[in-house]
Design an enzyme around this catalytic site. Structure first.
Site, PDB file in Angstrom:
ATOM      1  N   SER A 198      32.365  49.092  44.625  1.00  0.00           N
ATOM      2  CA  SER A 198      32.313  48.728  43.203  1.00  0.00           C
ATOM      3  C   SER A 198      33.126  47.467  42.974  1.00  0.00           C
ATOM      4  O   SER A 198      33.407  46.717  43.914  1.00  0.00           O
ATOM      5  CB  SER A 198      32.810  49.893  42.340  1.00  0.00           C
ATOM      6  OG  SER A 198      32.497  49.644  40.988  1.00  0.00           O
ATOM      7  N   ASN A 199      33.495  47.210  41.753  1.00  0.00           N
ATOM      8  CA  ASN A 199      34.279  46.013  41.429  1.00  0.00           C
ATOM      9  C   ASN A 199      35.270  46.364  40.330  1.00  0.00           C
ATOM     10  O   ASN A 199      35.308  47.503  39.863  1.00  0.00           O
ATOM     11  CB  ASN A 199      33.347  44.875  41.006  1.00  0.00           C
ATOM     12  CG  ASN A 199      32.505  45.291  39.823  1.00  0.00           C
ATOM     13  OD1 ASN A 199      33.013  45.483  38.726  1.00  0.00           O
ATOM     14  ND2 ASN A 199      31.204  45.476  40.049  1.00  0.00           N
ATOM     15  N   ARG A 200      36.045  45.369  39.882  1.00  0.00           N
ATOM     16  CA  ARG A 200      37.170  45.676  38.988  1.00  0.00           C
ATOM     17  C   ARG A 200      36.823  45.582  37.510  1.00  0.00           C
ATOM     18  O   ARG A 200      37.706  45.567  36.670  1.00  0.00           O
ATOM     19  CB  ARG A 200      38.345  44.758  39.329  1.00  0.00           C
ATOM     20  CG  ARG A 200      38.928  45.086  40.702  1.00  0.00           C
ATOM     21  CD  ARG A 200      40.011  44.108  41.083  1.00  0.00           C
ATOM     22  NE  ARG A 200      40.974  43.951  40.016  1.00  0.00           N
ATOM     23  CZ  ARG A 200      41.623  42.833  39.740  1.00  0.00           C
ATOM     24  NH1 ARG A 200      41.392  41.757  40.461  1.00  0.00           N
ATOM     25  NH2 ARG A 200      42.480  42.784  38.749  1.00  0.00           N
ATOM     26  N   SER A 201      35.538  45.523  37.177  1.00  0.00           N
ATOM     27  CA  SER A 201      35.170  45.429  35.757  1.00  0.00           C
ATOM     28  C   SER A 201      35.653  46.678  35.003  1.00  0.00           C
ATOM     29  O   SER A 201      35.432  47.803  35.445  1.00  0.00           O
ATOM     30  CB  SER A 201      33.653  45.307  35.629  1.00  0.00           C
ATOM     31  OG  SER A 201      33.301  45.438  34.282  1.00  0.00           O
TER      32      SER A 201
END
Ligand code: C5P
Length: 402
Positions: A208-211
């Site tokens: 995933s990512n840090r959004s």
């Protein structure tokens, strides 16, 4: 002609030394030809007398609902109001507003009205930064109130810090902007995506990512407050979704693609604030992958570009470009490649504009040029984006076939 001609504005004043600035605010409102009713807490009247306000607004100040000639004054005032400004708002006043208390006239009227609420906090820095105050302000923001951040400077105590009430001119400008936005998206359908997609590796792991989802949620909230039907397609986030929007939860980029394709049918605009994973795991394992101690290679395949693939004539398409370098050049390329109406570019390496922050400094780019906005709350950024969408929609007819 005054910009607020015949608009009914309530001005709630609580007990801070900044109450004297509320007198100039009342005067500015009257100059703009608003009909102003002032409501004060008993302690506010120890700082500034009701007479000061009455001399300016030419209407009786509401101080004690029990002493008012009409004991239901709060109901009629609330029902007729176009906006309710609470300035200055003390920490105690804010707490009561967040909790829905009705123990003084300022808070009772806040409960009795559905008019948009503007809150201008004023207090010592430590009180403003206290987790209790932060939590109450977050509650009010989530409910749609506009919080006018206090400025930094010399405070009543002589200390320097954040806590000075916003200037009357700033409050007036925010009010005029807000009233211009009131229900300007009624009858429109806006699709917003938010959060970072998760691409499974196996049943317990993902990429995933840090959004944080905060920007997308702020857009959904703002569009709701402006009267739009909002479909919020959200990848997993840790924050509470706004009330009053149609929430569709998704996990992967492919889920999000299907949800977006369905939601945009008949919609007026698509705002892709989500951070969509560029790649997914080619073949996620059905069972938890065990550690072997050996090197482990994960094969990734590209995800489809969701927004680029949406080709619905007359749908307004807005993208985001989170960049760490060459912001404008990279964003311009995406504007063209994805066929967007405009793109909101932000430098995610800046501490106040990155993932998870409550503020954002963005540049809006379209084919005409670019507009670099100052550091703003995500809610204000959301409204600036929606201002552009509202203006694009005004130049297009309302009832278009999907
Ligand atoms: O990831 P990228 O920088 O290209 O994202 C720019 C815009 O495109 C964002 O609005 C993002 O939501 C959208 N996007 C998309 N589908 C993808 C990747 C990004 O719609 N697969």
């Amino acid at each position: 002609m005054g910009e607020l001609r015949d608009r009914r504005i309530l001005l709630g004043v609580s007990a801070s030394i900044a109450a004297f600035k509320a007198v100039s605010l009342a005067s500015e409102l009257v100059k703009q030809e608003a009909i102003v009713d002032v409501i004060m807490t008993p302690n506010a009247a120890r700082f500034v007398t009701p007479l000061s306000f009455e001399a300016i607004v030419h209407r009786p100040v509401i101080l004690d609902l029990f002493a008012a000639a009409d004991p239901t004054a709060h109901v009629s005032l609330g029902a007729d109001a176009d906006a309710y400004i609470v300035a200055p708002a003390t920490a105690d006043c804010i707490a009561g507003l967040a909790l829905g208390l009705a123990d003084d006239a300022v808070r009772t009227v806040a409960l009795a009205t559905r008019a948009p609420l503007l809150i201008a906090p004023a207090m010592e820095t430590r009180m403003y930064e206290h987790p209790a105050t932060r939590a109450h302000l977050a509650t009010l923001r989530a409910r749609g109130a506009l919080i006018l951040e206090p400025g930094t400077g010399r405070l009543a105590s002589g200390r320097i810090g954040q806590g000075r009430m916003a200037e009357p001119s700033e409050i007036l400008a925010a009010l005029i902007r807000l009233l211009g936005r009131t229900r300007d998206l009624a009858g429109r359908c806006i699709v917003v995506t938010a959060g970072g997609t998760q691409e499974p590796i196996d049943p317990v792991r993902h990429i995933s990512n840090r959004s944080s989802g905060k920007m997308g949620y702020a857009i959904a909230e703002a569009a709701r407050d402006r009267g739009a039907r909002v479909i919020l397609i959200s990848a997993p986030t840790a924050i509470a979704p706004p009330d009053g929007v149609e929430l569709r939860r998704v996990t992967t980029a492919l889920d999000m693609k299907t949800a977006v394709e369905e939601a945009v049918i008949g919609a007026d605009a698509l705002i892709m604030a989500a951070a969509v994973a560029d790649y997914r795991v080619a073949a996620p394992a059905e069972q938890k992958i065990k550690r072997t101690g050996e090197e482990f290679v994960l094969r990734l395949v590209p995800n489809p570009d969701i927004i680029a693939g949406i080709r619905q004539p007359s749908l307004i398409k807005v993208g985001f470009a989170a960049e760490t370098h060459d912001l404008v050049a990279n964003a311009r390329k995406k504007l063209e490649a994805k066929g967007l109406d405009f793109i909101v570019a932000n430098d995610v390496s800046a501490p106040d504009s990155g993932f998870g922050s409550d503020t954002n400094r963005v540049t809006i780019i379209d084919r005409q040029g670019l507009e670099a906005l100052p550091l703003l709350s995500k809610r204000e950024v959301a409204d600036r984006i929606l201002d552009r969408i509202a203006s694009l929609l005004r130049s297009r007819p309302a009832d278009r076939p999907g």
